[in-house]
Design a protein around this motif. Sequence first.
Motif, PDB file in Angstrom:
ATOM      1  N   ALA A  67     -12.917 -32.912  35.362  1.00 18.99           N
ATOM      2  CA  ALA A  67     -14.183 -34.424  33.842  1.00 18.99           C
ATOM      3  C   ALA A  67     -14.088 -33.675  32.505  1.00 18.99           C
ATOM      4  N   GLU A  68     -14.277 -32.612  32.605  1.00 20.01           N
ATOM      5  CA  GLU A  68     -15.030 -32.468  31.382  1.00 20.01           C
ATOM      6  C   GLU A  68     -13.940 -31.489  30.283  1.00 20.01           C
TER       7      GLU A  68
ATOM      8  N   SER B  18      -9.167 -38.327  30.022  1.00 19.27           N
ATOM      9  CA  SER B  18     -10.475 -37.944  30.129  1.00 19.27           C
ATOM     10  C   SER B  18     -11.637 -38.668  29.882  1.00 19.27           C
ATOM     11  N   GLY B  19     -12.873 -37.642  31.030  1.00 16.39           N
ATOM     12  CA  GLY B  19     -14.160 -37.850  31.515  1.00 16.39           C
ATOM     13  C   GLY B  19     -14.341 -38.324  32.491  1.00 16.39           C
ATOM     14  N   ARG B  20     -12.844 -38.701  33.522  1.00 17.04           N
ATOM     15  CA  ARG B  20     -12.893 -38.000  34.790  1.00 17.04           C
ATOM     16  C   ARG B  20     -12.000 -37.355  35.675  1.00 17.04           C
ATOM     17  N   ALA B  21     -12.390 -36.398  36.244  1.00 16.76           N
ATOM     18  CA  ALA B  21     -11.534 -36.023  37.128  1.00 16.76           C
ATOM     19  C   ALA B  21     -10.225 -35.778  37.814  1.00 16.76           C
ATOM     20  N   HIS B  22      -8.943 -35.170  37.736  1.00 18.99           N
ATOM     21  CA  HIS B  22      -7.816 -36.302  38.016  1.00 18.99           C
ATOM     22  C   HIS B  22      -6.689 -35.267  38.708  1.00 18.99           C
TER      23      HIS B  22
ATOM     24  N   ARG C 279     -10.125 -38.822  44.953  1.00 20.49           N
ATOM     25  CA  ARG C 279      -9.570 -38.134  43.504  1.00 20.49           C
ATOM     26  C   ARG C 279      -8.858 -39.062  43.116  1.00 20.49           C
TER      27      ARG C 279
ATOM     28  N   GLU D 254      -5.004 -45.145  40.937  1.00 17.40           N
ATOM     29  CA  GLU D 254      -6.850 -44.528  41.754  1.00 17.40           C
ATOM     30  C   GLU D 254      -6.931 -44.441  43.024  1.00 17.40           C
TER      31      GLU D 254
ATOM     32  N   TRP E 169      -1.609 -44.208  35.573  1.00 17.54           N
ATOM     33  CA  TRP E 169      -3.334 -44.350  36.072  1.00 17.54           C
ATOM     34  C   TRP E 169      -2.302 -44.604  37.742  1.00 17.54           C
TER      35      TRP E 169
END
Length: 216
Positions: free
Chosen positions: A78-79, A123-127, A161, A202, A200
Amino acid sequence: MGVAIRTAGDDDRELIVRLLDEAFQDDPVSGWVFPEREYRRTTHHRLMAAFTDVVLADGRVDITEDGSACALWMSVPAEEDPGDAGAEDGSEEDGFAQTRQEVDPDNERVELIGRLTADIHPSGRAHEYLWMIGVLPGRQGEGLGTALIGSVLERCDREGRAAYLEASNERSRLLYERLGFEAAGEPLALPEGPLMWPMWREPRSTPTGSPVLPEA
């Protein structure tokens, strides 16, 4: 009959590069990066080698046992800024410039494709990031790509994820939609070139918690 898949190692590098080179020779984005067909035939493999080296070092390459298809994946925390992939001891711009120097120094599009795709990467979310997936031209349409992607998406569903990719042509975009990917913003219009579709997915599951994937 299922598709036998294994995780590639450093010894598979040349096989992966040859596979990707052949699979993407007629891809619209590869044609934009290397517009002249003969020059693309002799130079394109260098870009595939650069991508392969990054993913073998920091990600994972899944390959069919017969060497006819492979998928390059990166796990993005995420970061982390996705544009940092391939950069060493410097900014993401250094990484893109370094790739250009290694692949084709006079070709600004080698560098530009990295910058543009990094700019649209969420960005901002693990994937899980599907960097590339290649199937030999003579083996396309056999469900190999679906099998390669599906094995990772099943894990994504179990672990809750997300997954992300950029589709480089209409045919692949339709396949990814069948696998649960949706548009992640407007398409990227390459300068004087084709579109790329950020997509993307989900994680999803049945009421019993089992992953849901379409028929191959």
